[in-house]
Design a protein around this motif. Structure first.
Motif, PDB file in Angstrom:
ATOM      1  N   GLU A  71       0.823  -1.206   0.000  1.00  0.00           N
ATOM      2  CA  GLU A  71       0.000   0.000   0.000  1.00  0.00           C
ATOM      3  C   GLU A  71       0.859   1.258   0.000  1.00  0.00           C
ATOM      4  O   GLU A  71       0.518   2.253  -0.658  1.00  0.00           O
ATOM      5  CB  GLU A  71      -0.933  -0.025   1.214  1.00  0.00           C
ATOM      6  N   ARG A  72       1.975   1.231   0.724  1.00  0.00           N
ATOM      7  CA  ARG A  72       2.876   2.384   0.740  1.00  0.00           C
ATOM      8  C   ARG A  72       3.485   2.606  -0.647  1.00  0.00           C
ATOM      9  O   ARG A  72       3.632   3.746  -1.095  1.00  0.00           O
ATOM     10  CB  ARG A  72       3.988   2.190   1.776  1.00  0.00           C
ATOM     11  N   ARG A 122       2.114   1.828  -3.537  1.00  0.00           N
ATOM     12  CA  ARG A 122       1.056   2.356  -4.413  1.00  0.00           C
ATOM     13  C   ARG A 122       0.742   3.816  -4.120  1.00  0.00           C
ATOM     14  O   ARG A 122       0.344   4.567  -5.014  1.00  0.00           O
ATOM     15  CB  ARG A 122      -0.211   1.511  -4.270  1.00  0.00           C
ATOM     16  N   SER A 123       0.929   4.243  -2.862  1.00  0.00           N
ATOM     17  CA  SER A 123       0.593   5.622  -2.485  1.00  0.00           C
ATOM     18  C   SER A 123       1.782   6.576  -2.590  1.00  0.00           C
ATOM     19  O   SER A 123       1.709   7.707  -2.110  1.00  0.00           O
ATOM     20  CB  SER A 123       0.035   5.641  -1.058  1.00  0.00           C
ATOM     21  N   GLY A 124       2.877   6.113  -3.202  1.00  0.00           N
ATOM     22  CA  GLY A 124       4.020   7.001  -3.428  1.00  0.00           C
ATOM     23  C   GLY A 124       5.096   6.940  -2.374  1.00  0.00           C
ATOM     24  O   GLY A 124       6.022   7.769  -2.381  1.00  0.00           O
ATOM     25  N   ASN A 152       7.265   3.045  -6.605  1.00  0.00           N
ATOM     26  CA  ASN A 152       6.438   2.781  -7.779  1.00  0.00           C
ATOM     27  C   ASN A 152       7.143   3.333  -9.019  1.00  0.00           C
ATOM     28  O   ASN A 152       7.362   4.545  -9.140  1.00  0.00           O
ATOM     29  CB  ASN A 152       5.072   3.449  -7.592  1.00  0.00           C
ATOM     30  N   ASP A 186       5.597   6.278 -10.917  1.00  0.00           N
ATOM     31  CA  ASP A 186       5.340   7.508 -10.155  1.00  0.00           C
ATOM     32  C   ASP A 186       6.610   8.357 -10.137  1.00  0.00           C
ATOM     33  O   ASP A 186       7.565   8.069  -9.422  1.00  0.00           O
ATOM     34  CB  ASP A 186       4.912   7.132  -8.734  1.00  0.00           C
ATOM     35  N   ASP A 200      10.076   4.576   4.616  1.00  0.00           N
ATOM     36  CA  ASP A 200       8.777   4.379   5.267  1.00  0.00           C
ATOM     37  C   ASP A 200       8.691   3.022   5.955  1.00  0.00           C
ATOM     38  O   ASP A 200       8.234   2.918   7.090  1.00  0.00           O
ATOM     39  CB  ASP A 200       7.651   4.509   4.233  1.00  0.00           C
TER      40      ASP A 200
END
Length: 498
Positions: free
Chosen positions: A196-197, A199-201, A217, A220, A342
């Motif tokens: 999820e991290r 995918r969210s950048g 990603n 991105d 992260d």
């Protein structure tokens, strides 16, 4: 209560080399990495061997000889701490019409009755399409390996069958498909959170079989720019894009030459990156403005699970400050850039230990841009001659091409004797095998007691890191033979000493 899942393993060509009808233990040669693979699987799966031995019916072998070879295998595996629940042997010819020859699931059903195996959560592994069908017929999954006769029968496979280079990659694939596996290293929830991290950048450090990567990603631009900032990486040094399947790789490039496809089919997932013309979806930030992109599929359970769950390609250089020693454990990542990432996924030590081999198909003729985890000799055996540039120090063409790279803070010199100006200083020694004497060295790091270059490559960065942290004035590295993985080791040492 459901039973335990199992892995049913073909014998010849999967665990041991296929050398015809084996009548004696002296004819047994193990596939590299077989025991390590089984050791990783046995915590979560019962292990069985299922083998067709038609030589018995043909009069070329006696059942007692087959049993003698199997007993030898069991004893060797037991000595390595590995338990095989049972060995099943079909002694018939295919024309005999028996029900125990693969792909008939007779022995799998017997294991379900005798050992309570949950066949729907089980896997079969082998080098023939029948090994794949064996698992599919009971609701499990078949994994196809390219060792043994695997390459010969590759085109006979049905669509969407997982194809891996060898038993070790098969083990990683199985673990990646099993979110609750203890040997996965991370929990399913940790991997899902990391996906999820991505995918969210966000940025995630994750293990591969080569080194730990710092992933974003790949589609991105902003996330990719963060990777360069954290590493202090020059913008003209392109990144490798990691994928979870050959189909995903094909969606990121404009063309996939036949030679490149053969390499991908044989060595993915594994430590091989292919440079191909990029599709428009790949940002220029990833490729340093080049019209090509380097792609690979990593052979590590955590990396594969992350890629499958993220559902996007992941651009990932090594998770360390630019030019410094690559990390081969999660602790190495924490020590160097831990506060800037992260999430760090801990998948244990990397088992290849040097970065992927990079082969470019940008200009027709296959060209070696970086030696790495797949030896050049194996690549040329499959696709023919590969061009080697006069210099490997060509920044901007591929990762790891700057003259100084993979370097400790302590000065490093390649040679057999310390330079004269090192007299009276604390010197550390890095060598392939134990030296005749440890004098006059303050610290000695031996990469392999037996001179095994694969073991040496796996230990290289961790050994250099220990030497670098020992308060030495100089590290002296003995030259390694430049064959197989020795070529990659010497490439890293030359760049570290530049």
């Amino acid at each position: 209560m459901s039973g335990r899942p199992a892995v049913f393993l073909d014998r010849d060509g999967t665990l041991i080399e296929d050398r015809g009808h084996l009548s004696s233990p002296t004819q047994v040669f193990w596939i590299p990495g077989a025991t390590d693979a089984l050791r990783r699987l046995q915590d979560d799966f019962l292990l069985f061997i299922v083998t067709n031995q038609p030589g018995i019916a043909e009069g070329l072998l006696q059942l007692e000889q087959v049993q003698q070879v199997n007993l030898y295998l069991l004893e060797r595996l037991a000595a390595a701490g590995i338990t095989i629940s049972d060995v099943y042997v079909c002694p018939h010819r295919r024309t005999d019409g028996c029900q125990c020859i693969k792909p008939f699931p007779y022995f799998l059903q017997q294991a379900a009755r005798q050992y309570g195996v949950d066949l729907g959560r089980s896997f079969t592994v082998g080098d023939h399409p029948h090994d794949v069908l064996l698992g599919q017929q009971v609701g499990g999954q078949g994994i196809y390996v390219c060792t043994g006769h695997g390459w010969k029968h590759l085109q006979e496979l049905p669509p969407a069958v997982p194809v891996v280079p060898d038993i070790r990659a098969a083990a990683e694939w199985i673990l990646a498909c099993s979110p609750g596996a203890r040997q996965l290293g991370c929990s399913a929830s940790e991997i899902q959170q990391a996906a999820e991290r991505i995918r969210s950048g966000g940025l995630v450090a994750f293990p591969t079989e080569t080194v730990y990567g710092l992933g974003a990603n790949a589609l991105d631009r902003t996330a990719v720019q963060k990777v360069f900032q954290i590493k202090n990486r020059p913008s003209n040094d392109p990144l490798i894009v990691h994928v979870g399947s050959l189909q995903q790789a094909q969606s990121l490039v404009l063309e996939f030459p036949e030679s490149a496809r053969r390499l991908a089919q044989r060595y993915w997932p594994g430590p091989l990156s292919l440079v191909l013309p990029k599709a428009p979806c790949i940002p220029d930030e990833v490729t340093a403005g080049l019209p090509t992109v380097a792609v690979r599929m990593p052979a590590h359970a955590v990396a594969l699970a992350l890629l499958w769950q993220a559902q996007v390609p992941i651009a990932a250089p090594s998770a360390n400050p630019f030019g410094r020693l690559s990390p081969t454990t999660a602790d190495h990542v924490r020590q160097q850039i831990g506060q800037q990432v992260d999430i760090i996924l801990d998948g244990g030590p990397c088992w290849v230990g040097v970065e992927s081999t990079i082969v470019s198909f940008a200009h027709g003729q296959p060209t070696l841009l970086r030696p790495g985890g797949i030896p050049l000799e194996q690549i040329e055996e499959l696709i023919g001659p590969v061009q080697i540039p006069a210099s490997m120090d060509l920044p901007g063409q591929a990762p790891g091409r700057f003259p100084r790279h993979y370097a400790p803070h302590t000065p490093l010199v390649i040679g057999w004797d310390p330079p004269l100006e090192a007299e009276g200083k604390r010197i550390g020694l890095l060598c392939l095998q134990p030296p005749p004497q440890r004098e006059p060295f303050a610290m000695v790091e031996v990469l392999s007691q037996t001179g095994d270059l694969a073991e040496a490559a796996a230990n290289l960065y961790a050994a250099l890191r220990r030497l670098d942290q020992a308060g030495l004035d100089l590290i002296l590295a003995h030259p390694m033979p430049e064959i197989g993985l020795g070529r990659a080791i010497m490439d890293r040492l030359r760049k570290a000493s530049s």
